[in-house]
Enzyme design. Structure first.
Site, PDB file in Angstrom:
ATOM      1  N   GLY A  14      -8.674  10.761  13.287  1.00 22.99           N
ATOM      2  CA  GLY A  14     -10.100  10.581  13.534  1.00 22.99           C
ATOM      3  C   GLY A  14     -10.590  11.510  14.635  1.00 22.99           C
ATOM      4  O   GLY A  14     -10.073  12.602  14.833  1.00 22.99           O
ATOM      5  N   LEU A  15     -11.607  11.051  15.356  1.00 30.77           N
ATOM      6  CA  LEU A  15     -12.210  11.814  16.456  1.00 30.77           C
ATOM      7  C   LEU A  15     -12.762  13.160  15.982  1.00 30.77           C
ATOM      8  O   LEU A  15     -12.648  14.169  16.679  1.00 30.77           O
ATOM      9  CB  LEU A  15     -11.203  12.028  17.594  1.00 30.77           C
ATOM     10  CG  LEU A  15     -10.660  10.772  18.281  1.00 30.77           C
ATOM     11  CD1 LEU A  15      -9.641  11.142  19.344  1.00 30.77           C
ATOM     12  CD2 LEU A  15     -11.791   9.960  18.900  1.00 30.77           C
ATOM     13  N   CYS A  16     -13.342  13.173  14.784  1.00 29.30           N
ATOM     14  CA  CYS A  16     -13.921  14.422  14.265  1.00 29.30           C
ATOM     15  C   CYS A  16     -15.319  14.174  13.698  1.00 29.30           C
ATOM     16  O   CYS A  16     -15.699  14.726  12.667  1.00 29.30           O
ATOM     17  CB  CYS A  16     -13.006  15.050  13.225  1.00 29.30           C
ATOM     18  SG  CYS A  16     -12.387  13.944  11.956  1.00 29.30           S
ATOM     19  N   GLY A  17     -16.064  13.298  14.350  1.00 27.46           N
ATOM     20  CA  GLY A  17     -17.436  13.046  13.954  1.00 27.46           C
ATOM     21  C   GLY A  17     -17.529  12.398  12.578  1.00 27.46           C
ATOM     22  O   GLY A  17     -16.757  11.498  12.243  1.00 27.46           O
TER      23      GLY A  17
END
Length: 288
Positions: free
Chosen positions: A85-88
């Site tokens: 994750g952590l990719c908008g």
């Protein structure tokens, strides 16, 4: 107003988060530059390979099994996301598009169990598996060490299953790279291959074949499809790195803005504490 200790702890927490997001931004900026360079070099090769295929095949598709169009009964949908994750909105955009595409084009096939899904990326695997879609395979490991050779067995499997009529059509949903901040959501038909007619083709090359045309096609078509699969996965990976770099950049900037607000709150709380101490001292002195 929060006391000095609470504000101080929040400032330290935000600083730690900012250091992490800043480091991640630099890491994924390096990864993005590498994958961006690879995909920009691969696109012209893939486009030229497709152009040659179109010119060689022309409108004669009778002897090409991978170009046979037939009534669609069993379909295969390949959904490409990321493993992390952590990719908008990178992953959610693909998943939403896949669900909408299923509802608009494959609702009946999905209800009858005639729609199969292969996921590439843990985010897609988790989503579609939990919701009881017909996920027949998950190839999340392809993205960990992506290379052309690693994708070849998967490409060959798709071609074999189409020729054996296990699936009547195959589509791939993924994010295509435009730049670091922008990804283009793409639903790309994979099989049967679409051959442009001579009327649609602006130019027609006059080739001399050595060996014969059929032998060349038997090698050219699989090579083109293998390149297409690799290009799609590399495009998605480059888009992922760009999306994560952008997300971490925004997070770092937001942390900086939050630190400014927290420092203002800290100074106000400190001034209030000093004012209270002065008032207490003056009140004590007046009482004496």
């Amino acid at each position: 107003m929060a006391n000095l200790k609470e504000v101080r702890l929040r400032i330290e927490s935000v600083k730690s988060t900012q250091q992490i997001t800043s480091a991640m931004k630099m890491v994924y900026a390096a990864k993005f530059r590498k994958t961006q360079s690879s995909i920009l070099k691969l696109r012209p090769y893939s486009a030229k390979l497709t152009e040659i295929l179109q010119n060689v095949v022309s409108a004669d598709t009778e002897n090409i099994a991978l170009a046979h169009e037939r009534p669609v009964v069993h379909s295969l949908l390949i959904v490409v996301t990321s493993n992390k994750g952590l990719c908008g909105s990178f992953n959610s955009a693909v998943i939403k598009a896949a669900v909408a595409h299923i509802e608009s084009h494959y609702a009946k096939a999905h209800q009858e169990g005639k729609l199969s899904i292969i996921t590439i990326g843990k985010k897609a695997t988790e989503y579609f598996t939990k919701r009881k879609y017909n996920v027949i395979d998950s190839l999340d490991e392809l993205l960990d060490h992506l290379s052309f050779n690693a994708t070849v067995p998967f490409s060959e499997q798709l071609m074999t299953e189409f020729i054996s009529k296990k699936y009547d059509n195959i589509e791939i949903i993924y994010n295509r790279l435009k730049n670091a901040a922008t990804q283009i959501l793409t639903i790309e038909p994979f099989l049967p291959i679409k051959i442009e007619t001579q009327a649609q083709t602006t130019t027609k090359a006059d080739y001399i074949f050595e060996p014969e045309k059929q032998t060349i096609l038997e090698n050219l078509i699989p090579q083109t499809l293998k390149t297409q699969v690799y290009k799609i996965l590399l495009d998605s990976l480059a888009s992922e790195h760009g999306a994560r770099m952008t997300a971490m950049s925004k997070a770092t900037d937001n942390a900086q803005e939050l630190l400014k607000d927290l420092k203002i709150s800290y100074n106000k709380a400190r001034q209030a504490a000093i004012t209270n101490e002065i008032i207490e001292i003056v009140s004590g002195a007046n009482a004496l």
